[in-house]
Design a protein around this motif. Structure first.
Motif, PDB file in Angstrom:
ATOM      1  N   ASP A 117       0.848  -1.190   0.000  1.00 39.54           N
ATOM      2  CA  ASP A 117       0.000   0.000   0.000  1.00 39.54           C
ATOM      3  C   ASP A 117       0.882   1.237   0.000  1.00 39.54           C
ATOM      4  OD1 ASP A 117      -2.655   1.273   0.158  1.00 39.54           O
ATOM      5  OD2 ASP A 117      -1.932   2.006   2.096  1.00 39.54           O
ATOM      6  N   LEU A 118       0.755   2.049  -1.040  1.00 35.17           N
ATOM      7  CA  LEU A 118       1.540   3.277  -1.186  1.00 35.17           C
ATOM      8  C   LEU A 118       0.740   4.477  -0.696  1.00 35.17           C
ATOM      9  CD1 LEU A 118       2.801   2.581  -4.821  1.00 35.17           C
ATOM     10  CD2 LEU A 118       4.119   2.245  -2.714  1.00 35.17           C
ATOM     11  N   CYS A 119       1.445   5.473  -0.135  1.00 37.03           N
ATOM     12  CA  CYS A 119       0.780   6.678   0.400  1.00 37.03           C
ATOM     13  C   CYS A 119      -0.252   6.265   1.443  1.00 37.03           C
ATOM     14  CB  CYS A 119       0.126   7.488  -0.722  1.00 37.03           C
ATOM     15  SG  CYS A 119       1.185   7.823  -2.140  1.00 37.03           S
ATOM     16  N   THR A 120       0.168   5.446   2.393  1.00 42.04           N
ATOM     17  CA  THR A 120      -0.768   4.765   3.294  1.00 42.04           C
ATOM     18  C   THR A 120      -1.454   5.693   4.277  1.00 42.04           C
ATOM     19  OG1 THR A 120      -1.019   2.718   4.550  1.00 42.04           O
ATOM     20  CG2 THR A 120       0.850   4.128   5.161  1.00 42.04           C
ATOM     21  N   GLY A 121      -0.846   6.842   4.614  1.00 36.22           N
ATOM     22  CA  GLY A 121      -1.492   7.775   5.539  1.00 36.22           C
ATOM     23  C   GLY A 121      -1.778   7.130   6.884  1.00 36.22           C
ATOM     24  N   LYS A 134      -8.522 -12.065   7.369  1.00 37.36           N
ATOM     25  CA  LYS A 134      -8.218 -12.856   8.570  1.00 37.36           C
ATOM     26  C   LYS A 134      -6.761 -12.735   8.992  1.00 37.36           C
ATOM     27  CE  LYS A 134     -11.817 -16.153   7.247  1.00 37.36           C
ATOM     28  NZ  LYS A 134     -12.136 -17.570   6.879  1.00 37.36           N
ATOM     29  N   GLN A 135      -6.188 -11.542   8.816  1.00 38.30           N
ATOM     30  CA  GLN A 135      -4.818 -11.238   9.246  1.00 38.30           C
ATOM     31  C   GLN A 135      -3.790 -12.140   8.572  1.00 38.30           C
ATOM     32  OE1 GLN A 135      -4.562  -8.533  11.202  1.00 38.30           O
ATOM     33  NE2 GLN A 135      -6.761  -8.392  11.516  1.00 38.30           N
ATOM     34  N   SER A 136      -4.109 -12.654   7.371  1.00 43.45           N
ATOM     35  CA  SER A 136      -3.247 -13.655   6.733  1.00 43.45           C
ATOM     36  C   SER A 136      -2.272 -13.078   5.716  1.00 43.45           C
ATOM     37  CB  SER A 136      -4.122 -14.702   6.030  1.00 43.45           C
ATOM     38  OG  SER A 136      -4.762 -14.137   4.890  1.00 43.45           O
ATOM     39  N   LEU A 137      -2.454 -11.815   5.329  1.00 39.78           N
ATOM     40  CA  LEU A 137      -1.616 -11.236   4.282  1.00 39.78           C
ATOM     41  C   LEU A 137      -0.268 -10.792   4.836  1.00 39.78           C
ATOM     42  CD1 LEU A 137      -4.252  -8.961   2.487  1.00 39.78           C
ATOM     43  CD2 LEU A 137      -3.631 -11.315   1.912  1.00 39.78           C
ATOM     44  N   SER A 138       0.711 -10.721   3.949  1.00 35.35           N
ATOM     45  CA  SER A 138       1.995 -10.093   4.258  1.00 35.35           C
ATOM     46  C   SER A 138       1.963  -8.711   3.611  1.00 35.35           C
ATOM     47  CB  SER A 138       3.140 -10.930   3.706  1.00 35.35           C
ATOM     48  OG  SER A 138       4.377 -10.282   3.937  1.00 35.35           O
ATOM     49  N   ILE A 139       1.967  -7.660   4.432  1.00 40.02           N
ATOM     50  CA  ILE A 139       1.708  -6.307   3.932  1.00 40.02           C
ATOM     51  C   ILE A 139       2.877  -5.376   4.226  1.00 40.02           C
ATOM     52  CG2 ILE A 139       0.191  -4.281   4.094  1.00 40.02           C
ATOM     53  CD1 ILE A 139      -2.085  -6.106   4.855  1.00 40.02           C
ATOM     54  N   VAL A 140       3.218  -4.564   3.219  1.00 37.26           N
ATOM     55  CA  VAL A 140       4.132  -3.438   3.394  1.00 37.26           C
ATOM     56  C   VAL A 140       3.338  -2.171   3.087  1.00 37.26           C
ATOM     57  CG1 VAL A 140       6.238  -2.300   2.604  1.00 37.26           C
ATOM     58  CG2 VAL A 140       6.158  -4.793   2.770  1.00 37.26           C
ATOM     59  N   ALA A 141       3.423  -1.178   3.967  1.00 36.66           N
ATOM     60  CA  ALA A 141       2.698   0.085   3.786  1.00 36.66           C
ATOM     61  C   ALA A 141       3.696   1.237   3.900  1.00 36.66           C
ATOM     62  CB  ALA A 141       1.591   0.227   4.822  1.00 36.66           C
ATOM     63  N   CYS A 142       3.681   2.138   2.916  1.00 38.33           N
ATOM     64  CA  CYS A 142       4.673   3.216   2.832  1.00 38.33           C
ATOM     65  C   CYS A 142       4.009   4.585   2.856  1.00 38.33           C
ATOM     66  CB  CYS A 142       5.472   3.112   1.535  1.00 38.33           C
ATOM     67  SG  CYS A 142       6.172   1.505   1.207  1.00 38.33           S
ATOM     68  N   ASP A 143       4.724   5.534   3.426  1.00 39.21           N
ATOM     69  CA  ASP A 143       4.324   6.939   3.335  1.00 39.21           C
ATOM     70  C   ASP A 143       5.576   7.788   3.517  1.00 39.21           C
ATOM     71  OD1 ASP A 143       1.316   8.384   3.573  1.00 39.21           O
ATOM     72  OD2 ASP A 143       3.007   9.675   4.100  1.00 39.21           O
ATOM     73  N   ILE A 144       5.580   8.953   2.900  1.00 41.78           N
ATOM     74  CA  ILE A 144       6.736   9.833   2.985  1.00 41.78           C
ATOM     75  C   ILE A 144       6.735  10.665   4.266  1.00 41.78           C
ATOM     76  CG2 ILE A 144       5.756  11.847   1.805  1.00 41.78           C
ATOM     77  CD1 ILE A 144       8.437  12.011   0.225  1.00 41.78           C
ATOM     78  N   GLU A 145       5.551  10.767   4.914  1.00 38.42           N
ATOM     79  CA  GLU A 145       5.398  11.646   6.072  1.00 38.42           C
ATOM     80  C   GLU A 145       5.465  10.868   7.383  1.00 38.42           C
ATOM     81  OE1 GLU A 145       5.404  14.780   5.871  1.00 38.42           O
ATOM     82  OE2 GLU A 145       4.934  15.161   3.759  1.00 38.42           O
ATOM     83  N   GLU A 146       6.363  11.280   8.270  1.00 47.51           N
ATOM     84  CA  GLU A 146       6.534  10.603   9.559  1.00 47.51           C
ATOM     85  C   GLU A 146       5.287  10.712  10.426  1.00 47.51           C
ATOM     86  OE1 GLU A 146       9.591  10.568  13.420  1.00 47.51           O
ATOM     87  OE2 GLU A 146       9.810  12.082  11.840  1.00 47.51           O
ATOM     88  N   LYS A 147       4.636  11.892  10.423  1.00 49.25           N
ATOM     89  CA  LYS A 147       3.429  12.070  11.238  1.00 49.25           C
ATOM     90  C   LYS A 147       2.351  11.069  10.843  1.00 49.25           C
ATOM     91  CE  LYS A 147       3.452  16.886  12.794  1.00 49.25           C
ATOM     92  NZ  LYS A 147       2.733  18.191  12.722  1.00 49.25           N
ATOM     93  N   ALA A 148       2.167  10.891   9.541  1.00 51.04           N
ATOM     94  CA  ALA A 148       1.156   9.950   9.067  1.00 51.04           C
ATOM     95  C   ALA A 148       1.475   8.539   9.550  1.00 51.04           C
ATOM     96  CB  ALA A 148       1.069   9.993   7.544  1.00 51.04           C
ATOM     97  N   LEU A 149       2.736   8.146   9.470  1.00 51.73           N
ATOM     98  CA  LEU A 149       3.116   6.799   9.883  1.00 51.73           C
ATOM     99  C   LEU A 149       2.956   6.591  11.390  1.00 51.73           C
ATOM    100  CD1 LEU A 149       6.232   6.186   7.627  1.00 51.73           C
ATOM    101  CD2 LEU A 149       3.975   5.130   7.428  1.00 51.73           C
ATOM    102  N   ASN A 150       3.084   7.655  12.163  1.00 56.86           N
ATOM    103  CA  ASN A 150       2.824   7.538  13.598  1.00 56.86           C
ATOM    104  C   ASN A 150       1.361   7.171  13.844  1.00 56.86           C
ATOM    105  OD1 ASN A 150       5.468   8.165  14.267  1.00 56.86           O
ATOM    106  ND2 ASN A 150       5.058  10.341  14.567  1.00 56.86           N
ATOM    107  N   TYR A 151       0.468   7.796  13.084  1.00 55.95           N
ATOM    108  CA  TYR A 151      -0.951   7.437  13.206  1.00 55.95           C
ATOM    109  C   TYR A 151      -1.194   6.019  12.691  1.00 55.95           C
ATOM    110  CZ  TYR A 151      -2.519  12.086  14.588  1.00 55.95           C
ATOM    111  OH  TYR A 151      -2.735  13.247  15.285  1.00 55.95           O
ATOM    112  N   ALA A 152      -0.523   5.649  11.605  1.00 56.90           N
ATOM    113  CA  ALA A 152      -0.682   4.293  11.067  1.00 56.90           C
ATOM    114  C   ALA A 152      -0.283   3.250  12.110  1.00 56.90           C
ATOM    115  CB  ALA A 152       0.152   4.126   9.798  1.00 56.90           C
ATOM    116  N   GLN A 153       0.830   3.499  12.799  1.00 56.45           N
ATOM    117  CA  GLN A 153       1.272   2.558  13.834  1.00 56.45           C
ATOM    118  C   GLN A 153       0.260   2.494  14.973  1.00 56.45           C
ATOM    119  OE1 GLN A 153       4.095   0.317  13.888  1.00 56.45           O
ATOM    120  NE2 GLN A 153       2.563  -0.390  15.348  1.00 56.45           N
ATOM    121  N   GLU A 154      -0.265   3.645  15.359  1.00 56.53           N
ATOM    122  CA  GLU A 154      -1.288   3.672  16.415  1.00 56.53           C
ATOM    123  C   GLU A 154      -2.518   2.871  16.000  1.00 56.53           C
ATOM    124  OE1 GLU A 154      -4.165   6.954  18.663  1.00 56.53           O
ATOM    125  OE2 GLU A 154      -2.308   7.616  17.692  1.00 56.53           O
TER     126      GLU A 154
END
Length: 282
Positions: A117-121, A134-154
């Motif tokens: 997922d690109l520009c994941t926000g 069912k939590q079975s996928l292997s996922i990579v999610a990218c974003d250029i903005e650190e603030k957005a990724l902090n929310y993604a992690q939350e």
């Protein structure tokens, strides 16, 4: 002592006077958040008296809303695909039309496969897809903005989502060349500068411009994705990109000229062009 019904009416009138869109819905949202109850309970408990501390909380949030701060930022979250997604300054607020992308994605990926997922926000797209699979996928999610990724992690943590790796990078910049994905999704910046006058004050004053606007009449990021994506796709992989309602024909031409197969523009629930769907070039 004022009850919920009276405060609802007063709050709606206050927001309407300040020319806030959907004043009734926003008033319901603010009051239910302040009282920590569901919006439906506002009507089931309409004669419940409110304490001064509750009224003070409602007043403060109404004043922020009247200054065109998004109610989702005020309350700290929004609903997306039945999930609670935390949002705030620095991250794009998920829109209902983006749920169309999740609907399509779940049809184009099987349990156990790989998703990028690109520009994941806020991370709402991969989190919702993973929930459906069912939590079975292997996922990579990218974003250029650190603030957005902090929310993604939350959001990954609070929704107990598994197997999502977050990367801070510009599109594919940190994706290893030898990794191939079964599906790529993206809700990239696609708004053109010419559309700025049509946008609401709440969006322009508060949501991050880097998540909204793109050069070349809104097409710049989509063009980069079209060019760079194939080397990261399995032979039968699809790519799904949210686009602007006026970009359908340009996206069709772009992806067909780039030799993608089965190129199609899918409409959203309001019958507007919304998702570019294409299969990897041969």
């Amino acid at each position: 002592m004022k009850d919920i019904r009276e405060i609802l009416t007063l709050s709606e009138d206050y927001l309407a006077k300040h020319k806030i869109e959907s004043p009734k819905v926003n008033a319901e949202w603010i009051i239910s958040d302040s009282l920590n109850i569901k919006r439906l309970d506002l009507y089931l408990q309409h004669d419940r008296p409110l304490s001064e501390s509750e009224l003070s909380s409602i007043r403060e949030k109404l004043q922020r809303c009247a200054r065109h701060e998004p109610v989702q930022y005020i309350c700290g979250s929004t609903n997306f695909y039945g999930l609670e997604i935390s949002v705030g300054p620095g991250v794009l607020i998920p829109r209902p039309e983006t749920e169309c992308l999740v609907d399509l994605a779940t049809k184009h990926i099987k349990e156990g496969q790989k998703l990028l997922d690109l520009c994941t926000g806020s991370g709402c797209i991969p989190i919702a897809i993973q929930e459906q699979k069912k939590q079975s996928l292997s996922i990579v999610a990218c974003d250029i903005e650190e603030k957005a990724l902090n929310y993604a992690q939350e959001n990954i943590t609070q929704n107990k989502t598994q197997n999502i790796e977050l990367l801070q990078c510009d599109l594919f910049a940190k994706i290893a060349n030898d990794i191939k994905f079964d599906l790529i999704t993206s809700n990239p910046p696609y708004v053109s500068e010419s559309e700025r006058p049509e946008m609401g004050k709440d969006v322009l004053k508060h949501e991050p411009p880097s998540a909204l606007f793109a050069d070349h009449d809104g097409m710049a990021i989509i063009e980069r994705i079209a060019q760079e994506a194939p080397q990261y796709m399995e032979p039968k992989a699809y790519i799904l990109i949210e686009i602007g309602a006026s970009q359908g024909s340009r996206c069709l031409e772009l992806f067909e000229a780039s030799n993608y197969r089965n190129v199609e523009v899918v409409k959203d629930y309001s019958s507007r062009d919304r998702i570019l769907k294409a299969q990897r070039p041969v």
